[in-house]
Design an enzyme around this catalytic site. Structure first.
Site, mmCIF file in Angstrom:
data_model
loop_
_atom_site.group_PDB
_atom_site.id
_atom_site.type_symbol
_atom_site.label_atom_id
_atom_site.label_comp_id
_atom_site.label_asym_id
_atom_site.label_seq_id
_atom_site.Cartn_x
_atom_site.Cartn_y
_atom_site.Cartn_z
ATOM 1 N N ASP A 1 0.710 -1.282 -0.052
ATOM 2 C CA ASP A 1 0.157 0.090 -0.073
ATOM 3 C C ASP A 1 0.812 1.223 -0.102
ATOM 4 O O ASP A 1 1.940 1.092 0.311
ATOM 5 C CB ASP A 1 -1.067 -0.001 1.186
ATOM 6 C CG ASP A 1 -1.848 1.162 1.289
ATOM 7 O OD1 ASP A 1 -2.362 1.538 0.269
ATOM 8 O OD2 ASP A 1 -1.853 1.431 2.534
ATOM 9 N N GLU B 1 -9.728 13.822 6.352
ATOM 10 C CA GLU B 1 -10.764 14.834 6.892
ATOM 11 C C GLU B 1 -10.565 15.630 8.049
ATOM 12 O O GLU B 1 -10.761 16.833 8.159
ATOM 13 C CB GLU B 1 -11.848 13.639 7.321
ATOM 14 C CG GLU B 1 -12.903 13.467 6.186
ATOM 15 C CD GLU B 1 -14.434 12.993 6.692
ATOM 16 O OE1 GLU B 1 -14.471 12.499 8.102
ATOM 17 O OE2 GLU B 1 -15.325 13.251 6.004
ATOM 18 N N PHE C 1 -19.599 8.583 2.231
ATOM 19 C CA PHE C 1 -18.516 7.968 1.155
ATOM 20 C C PHE C 1 -18.470 6.449 1.370
ATOM 21 O O PHE C 1 -18.635 5.946 2.442
ATOM 22 C CB PHE C 1 -17.221 8.696 1.738
ATOM 23 C CG PHE C 1 -16.036 8.022 0.914
ATOM 24 C CD1 PHE C 1 -15.538 8.609 -0.026
ATOM 25 C CD2 PHE C 1 -15.279 6.970 1.549
ATOM 26 C CE1 PHE C 1 -14.290 8.181 -0.841
ATOM 27 C CE2 PHE C 1 -14.208 6.304 0.759
ATOM 28 C CZ PHE C 1 -13.661 6.936 -0.219
ATOM 29 N N LYS D 1 -17.749 16.715 -2.182
ATOM 30 C CA LYS D 1 -16.343 16.481 -2.229
ATOM 31 C C LYS D 1 -15.941 15.069 -2.573
ATOM 32 O O LYS D 1 -16.499 13.970 -2.059
ATOM 33 C CB LYS D 1 -15.335 16.981 -1.028
ATOM 34 C CG LYS D 1 -15.603 16.131 0.164
ATOM 35 C CD LYS D 1 -14.735 16.610 1.326
ATOM 36 C CE LYS D 1 -14.865 15.385 2.645
ATOM 37 N NZ LYS D 1 -14.371 16.121 3.918
ATOM 38 N N ARG E 1 -2.042 14.448 -2.175
ATOM 39 C CA ARG E 1 -3.576 13.892 -2.241
ATOM 40 C C ARG E 1 -4.618 14.945 -2.480
ATOM 41 O O ARG E 1 -4.534 15.884 -1.492
ATOM 42 C CB ARG E 1 -3.748 13.036 -0.836
ATOM 43 C CG ARG E 1 -2.803 12.045 -0.686
ATOM 44 C CD ARG E 1 -2.833 11.392 0.683
ATOM 45 N NE ARG E 1 -4.245 10.864 1.041
ATOM 46 C CZ ARG E 1 -4.521 9.642 0.892
ATOM 47 N NH1 ARG E 1 -3.598 8.779 0.401
ATOM 48 N NH2 ARG E 1 -5.687 9.396 1.394
ATOM 49 N N LYS F 1 -6.922 -5.164 -5.365
ATOM 50 C CA LYS F 1 -5.485 -5.487 -4.511
ATOM 51 C C LYS F 1 -5.471 -7.052 -4.096
ATOM 52 O O LYS F 1 -4.469 -7.533 -4.724
ATOM 53 C CB LYS F 1 -5.353 -4.800 -3.249
ATOM 54 C CG LYS F 1 -5.363 -3.283 -3.573
ATOM 55 C CD LYS F 1 -5.224 -2.762 -2.037
ATOM 56 C CE LYS F 1 -5.020 -1.242 -2.194
ATOM 57 N NZ LYS F 1 -4.504 -0.270 -0.640
#
EC number: 7.6.2.1
Length: 1165
Positions: free
Chosen positions: A373, A477, A518, A541, A575, A774
């Site tokens: 990752d 966040e 989300f 967002k 990011r 993955k």
């Protein structure tokens, strides 16, 4: 009742007093070697008749080893199960208050039933899966910690329905509660719950936000009441405690095959000896009938049949019963080395390395592919708000007077937020123009930060006046909400129906109408709020690709500018998220709200219906801008990846980040390098285009490769297997593929093409991948490559690939501990991976291979002497050794020396292991123990057994003592043969040992001393007088071992046994040395020089300065520009194995291992 509810008692134990013995024995006898020795017990003297006909060995030669192995394994299993019983009792006997007959009573957890209403208090564990009814907090909120479920310690919020929350702590109302819950059956989905509550003629939707799961802990909440929905084994916690996938090493699989081959070889030897017996009985047996009369009905064929089974018993040592126990002891010891390694201990987080399994250590020395990752694994996962793009303007850079971007350092002036009493003092931002835009009242800038303050799931906690603490489920966040807080849009408080924000000093409460949460499929989050003026707004967002598809056409020009900024941010390794909004019509929203309620209360396909409803309203959005947060690389990541690449380990990064960000990280951490011939990018939109791009890349790397995959042929008939052979490539390449293309590439018709192309590359980066993808990528390599895979990650989204890979490693980081809980090994920093593999893994593999080779050698040698003796004893199945020597050979005389070798040996120390990572290569090729190495052990044992039998036989034949007495008897020969054997195998052990310790010396010489002490004791007059039938070798030791010719024979035999080994190793070292030979010679040659020159080595400066820009760690281009060499870029190559320093005459430069600089734990960069 239509469903039989489980009680709340749990049981994780496997046995009880009645079932332990039969169940444990049943499990142990499923092992082939144990079952084989059980069959020997059936063949051995169970009756006097069978004793005379078949067995020439005493019963204890088989019973003692078998009982010892079974007892040790049973003791370990019993200890583990006793601990499970204690844990079960501790949990089941916990107390909780239950509402019974109108009053609260204290009850044990095991007595709680479905339908009970229970009361929990702060810091108590949740008893069962509960429907939250009411709480002490305003608006029926409760705060819980889910560390036992997913390892995350950040608090999460649950809320009861208003209709049940009104009951508060009224015992009368709670006792009269008669609601009916209809819900899904028990399952293991921790993040999902579907159900309805029917109460007072109304139906209310139930979701995961209203459920308290067993294993959670109540925090910051005085009390709460809950209705038990699932208990005991039906709870989601216990449903997730299913059987973990059992991982076995390649050596384990090979050992099983070899044990079967040994069985076949044993049958072959017994058959040869049985045929010999039949021939001997037919030709010469009648001569011996005078003093050995045959029983009635006995003939040559029957004697041969009995001889076959006799030799099955005699030669049983060829099947190593103690092998499995010894292997487990070795693995346990090597696991402790990992746990105790201080160089893998992280001081800042007080986190040691941990081997969570003891069965995979040697596989750490054979890794070929690492799947990693990015966020939290290669990076720190500590997010800071770095830049943003608002209405087409980029903020965050600091410019000089010429308009050029300046490097941001610790000394760079930062924005003063002292005007905001609620600002976070730790927050740093350097672009003053953004604060000026906020203060000047820019509508777009204020809308940007208003969105950040409203669109999230963060929970605030005000410990003191003005001291806000945010509990965020993700660091992203938290960073965004903190940024909005410092720029004057302070998220102050929330309730299920409202959000309070202090905007530039003014408190404003927004009505929260809906939260469109989300998930990994949506990749976006939205909230719908009503301002105090009554204006309805949807704030959204999410990922750029997702938001761009839903923008209004009028945003096209702004989208182009924002995209340029996003690419710039991604180039800096940041990011990014895109922010948008939409004003809603009141009438449309009310109609949408009704359909949303219907979808949220549906018991079937609730998630799919909600997704469709969300999709409907999240359209024609207005673009606000984009945010960029920085996640810096962990210390030592580039050096670690470079070391692993030198060890020929291929690294694949599987990340959810966008392509530009992931690609920049690849260059920053030395995965992708400028000297690579080419880095291919696959970013197609159709399956045909993906196939074409993969084909073009493969043909460019290997022009002569065929269209059909080169499957590896295996077996005697050379049938095609599923394994795809490695294809040679000239040079190094990289591959970057995005999630959209990867979805096509993982389809059945393109999987092998993806595999072939990716495996030709040294580094692979997969962007925008889901957790399922993955796991699919790891499974693809695992299934079609003859290689060992390792997956490493730190979050819940990495659990799937960690479980699929041969070895899973968890990083204990910012995303909780769920990856660690599912892993085989864990530690705190990615840089510790190189020590785990290059040191512990390589040593474990080397030790295990040495152990197996030596173990088979000593056992085969021991057994083959019996085989040769059969031709000289009329195939009578007489043993060549004393029965007590047979019993103690593996258990006492040779057990500890080989364990010392297997626990302490190392070819070179850890310092040289880092200096020469190429030492890792033989493990990947499985060079040290394979079917070929096993055959070599067999041939070596065959030669040694010939020497160990025929030389003592010839030396003692017709031999007399110094006083003229005859010593050429069977017992003297047996003693001489077994003494020669023990000395020879111990000399071989000495040759195999690279690293001598005091423990090795003690085990080796101690075992020899024990042998002679036991021999003199057992062959004494006293033992014979007490047990005449068990100790018949009276006086043999003292009569034989005082003769010079006996010791000369022992010396000669031992020298002849090890002479071929010495000759082979000498010739190999001179003619064809392997990597280990080269490094060992190099290190031994320069050891003395290292000691003499160490005083000249100066300590390197440990301080360093890191750029404020993300991942700007590489050396600058000043030297290149001033040298004029920037016009031609030389091709860089990796250093050769043994490089000579340019500083002539400097022994320090030639001999000292050049490791990367170790970063002190107490120094943060």
């Amino acid at each position: 009742m239509s469903y039989k509810y489980a009680n709340n008692a749990i049981k994780t134990s496997k046995y009880n007093l009645l079932t332990f013995l039969p169940l444990n024995l049943f499990e142990q006898f499923q092992r082939l070697a144990n079952a084989y020795f059980l069959c020997l017990l059936i063949l051995q003297p169970l009756s006097s008749f069978l004793l005379k006909k078949i067995s020439s060995l005493a019963w204890f030669t088989t019973v003692v080893p078998l009982l010892l192995v079974l007892s040790m394994t049973a003791a370990k299993d019993a200890s583990d199960d006793i601990n499970r019983h204690r844990s079960d009792r501790q949990v089941n006997n916990r107390k909780v208050e239950v509402l019974l007959n109108g009053e609260l009573k204290s009850e044990k957890w095991m007595n709680v039933q479905v339908g009970d209403i229970i009361k929990l208090e702060s810091n108590q564990f949740v008893t069962a899966d509960l429907l939250l009814l009411s709480s002490s907090e305003p608006l029926n909120l409760v705060y819980i910690e889910t560390a036992e479920l997913d390892g995350e310690t950040n608090l999460k919020v649950k809320q009861a329905l208003t209709v049940t929350g009104d009951m508060g702590d009224s015992i009368e109302q709670l006792s009269a509660f008669d609601g009916e819950v209809r819900c899904e059956p028990p399952n293991n989905r921790l993040d999902k719950f579907t159900g309805n509550l029917t109460f007072q003629s109304h139906t209310y939707a139930l979701d995961n936000e209203k459920i308290l799961l067993r294993g959670c802990t109540l925090r910051n909440t005085e009390w709460c009441f809950g209705l038990v929905i699932f208990g005991g084994q039906d709870t989601k916690l216990m449903q997730n405690c299913g059987k973990t996938m059992f991982k076995r090493t390649s050596i384990d699989h090979l050992m099983n095959v070899l044990v079967l081959c040994i069985f076949g070889f044993l049958v072959f030897m017994c058959t040869v000896l049985a045929i010999g017996k039949g021939i001997w009985e037919y030709q010469d047996g009648s001569v011996f009938t005078v003093f050995l009369p045959r029983q009635n009905g006995a003939n040559a064929a029957f004697s041969a049949f009995l001889t076959f089974w006799s030799y099955v018993i005699i030669l049983n040592t060829v099947v190593p019963i103690s092998l499995y126990v010894s292997v487990e002891i070795i693995r346990l010891g090597n696991s402790y080395y990992i746990d105790w390694d201080r160089k893998m201990y992280h001081t800042n987080s007080d986190t040691p390395a941990q081997a969570r399994t003891t069965t995979l250590n040697e596989e750490l020395g054979q890794i070929k592919y690492i799947f990693s990752d990015k966020t939290g694994t290669l990076t720190q996962n500590i997010m800071t708000f770095n830049k943003c793009s608002i209405n087409g303007r980029s903020y965050g850079d600091v410019l000089d007077f010429t308009g050029q971007r300046m490097e941001i350092t610790e000394k760079t002036e930062h924005v003063d937020f002292s005007w905001n009493r609620l600002a976070d003092p730790k927050f740093r931002f350097h672009d003053l123009s953004l604060l000026e835009a906020v203060k000047q009242g820019s509508a777009e800038v204020q809308a940007f930060f208003r969105l950040l303050a409203l669109c999230h799931t963060v929970m605030p906690e005000e410990k003191k006046e003005g001291e806000l603490v945010y509990q965020a489920q993700s660091p992203d966040e938290g960073a965004l909400v903190t940024a909005a807080r410092n720029f004057g849009f302070v998220f102050k408080a929330r309730t299920p129906e409202s959000i309070e924000v202090i905007e530039m000093g003014t408190s404003i409460t927004y009505e929260l109408l809906a939260v469109l949460d989300f998930n990994n499929v949506r990749k976006r989050m939205s909230v719908i709020v009503r301002s105090p003026e009554g204006k309805l707004t949807l704030y959204c967002k999410g990922a750029d690709t997702i938001i761009y598809e839903r923008l209004h056409p009028s945003c096209s020009k702004l989208m182009e500018v924002t995209t340029e900024h996003l690419n710039e941010y991604a180039g800096d390794g940041l990011r990014t998220l895109v922010l948008a909004y939409k004003d809603l019509d009141e009438e449309y929203f009310e109609e949408w709200r009704l359909r949303h309620h219907a979808a949220s209360t549906s018991l079937e396909d609730r998630e799919e219906k909600l997704d469709a409803i969300y999709e409907e309203i999240e359209k024609e959005l207005q673009l606000l801008g984009a945010s960029a947060v920085e996640d810096k690389l962990q210390d030592g990541v580039p050096q670690t990846i470079e070391q692993l690449a030198k060890a020929d380990i291929k690294i694949w990064v599987l990340t959810g980040d966008k392509q530009e960000t992931a690609e920049n990280i690849g260059y920053s951490c030395n995965m992708l390098r400028e000297e690579m011939k080419e880095v291919f990018t696959v970013a197609a939109n159709t399956a045909e285009e993906v196939k074409e791009e993969l084909l073009n890349a493969r043909r460019k790397m290997c022009p002569g490769s065929s269209d059909d995959p080169p499957f590896l042929k295996s077996g005697i008939l050379a049938k095609k297997s599923l394994v795809v052979e490695d294809e040679k490539v000239d040079g190094e390449y990289g591959l970057v593929i995005n999630g959209h293309s990867l979805a096509f590439a993982l389809q059945e018709d393109l999987r092998l093409e993806l595999l072939r192309t990716a495996c030709m590359c040294q580094a692979v980066i997969c962007c925008r991948v889901t957790p399922l993808q993955k796991a699919q990528v790891v499974e693809l390599v695992k299934q079609h490559k003859k290689a060992v895979t390792l997956a490493i990650g730190d979050g819940a989204n990495d659990v799937s690939m960690i479980k699929v890979a041969h070895i899973g490693v968890g990083i204990s980081g910012q995303e909780g501990m769920q990856a660690v809980l599912s892993s085989d090994y864990s530690f705190a920093q990615f840089r510790y991976l190189q020590r785990l593999l290059l040191v512990h893994g390589r040593w474990s593999y080397l030790r295990m291979c040495k152990f197996l080779c030596y173990f088979f050698y000593k056992n085969f040698t021991f057994t083959f002497v019996h085989f040769w003796y059969g031709f000289f004893c009329g195939f009578s199945a007489q043993t060549v050794y004393d029965e007590w020597f047979i019993t103690l050979y593996n258990l006492v005389y040779t057990a500890l020396p080989v364990l010392g070798l297997s626990l302490f040996d190392q070819d070179v120390n850890d310092r040289w292991s880092f200096q020469y990572p190429q030492l890792y290569g033989p493990g990947q090729l499985n060079m040290y123990f394979s079917a070929r190495a096993f055959v070599g052990c067999l041939m070596h044992s065959c030669y040694s057994s010939l020497v160990l039998f025929f030389i003592p036989y010839a030396a003692i034949h017709d031999t007399v003592r110094d006083d003229g007495k005859d010593i050429a008897d069977y017992q003297s020969f047996a003693l001489l043969a077994q003494t020669c054997l023990l000395v020879a195998v111990n000399m071989q052990l000495g040759l195999d040992t690279f690293y001598w310790t005091a423990v090795n010396q003690f085990f080796l010489w101690g075992s020899m001393s024990v042998y002679f002490a036991v021999s003199f004791t057992m062959y004494s007059n006293g033992m014979y007088l007490i047990f005449p039938s068990s100790f018949p070798f009276i006086g043999v030791a003292r009569n034989s071992l005082n003769q010079p010719n006996v010791w000369l024979t022992v010396f000669l035999t031992s020298i002849l046994c090890v002479l071929p080994v010495l000759a082979y190793r000498f010739l190999r070292l001179q003619l064809k040395p392997n990597i280990n030979d080269k490094v060992q010679t190099h290190t031994h040659t320069h050891t003395h020089c290292n000691k003499n020159c160490s005083r000249f080595i100066t300590k390197q400066e440990t301080g360093t300065r890191r750029s404020g820009y993300a991942f700007s760690h590489a050396r600058g281009y000043g030297d290149l520009v001033t040298s004029g060499g920037f016009l031609r870029r030389p091709i860089k190559t990796r250093p050769a194995l043994f490089m000579r320093s340019s500083a002539a005459g400097s022994p320090v430069a030639e001999s000292s291992p050049q490791m990367y600089r170790t970063i002190p734990e107490n120094q943060q960069l």
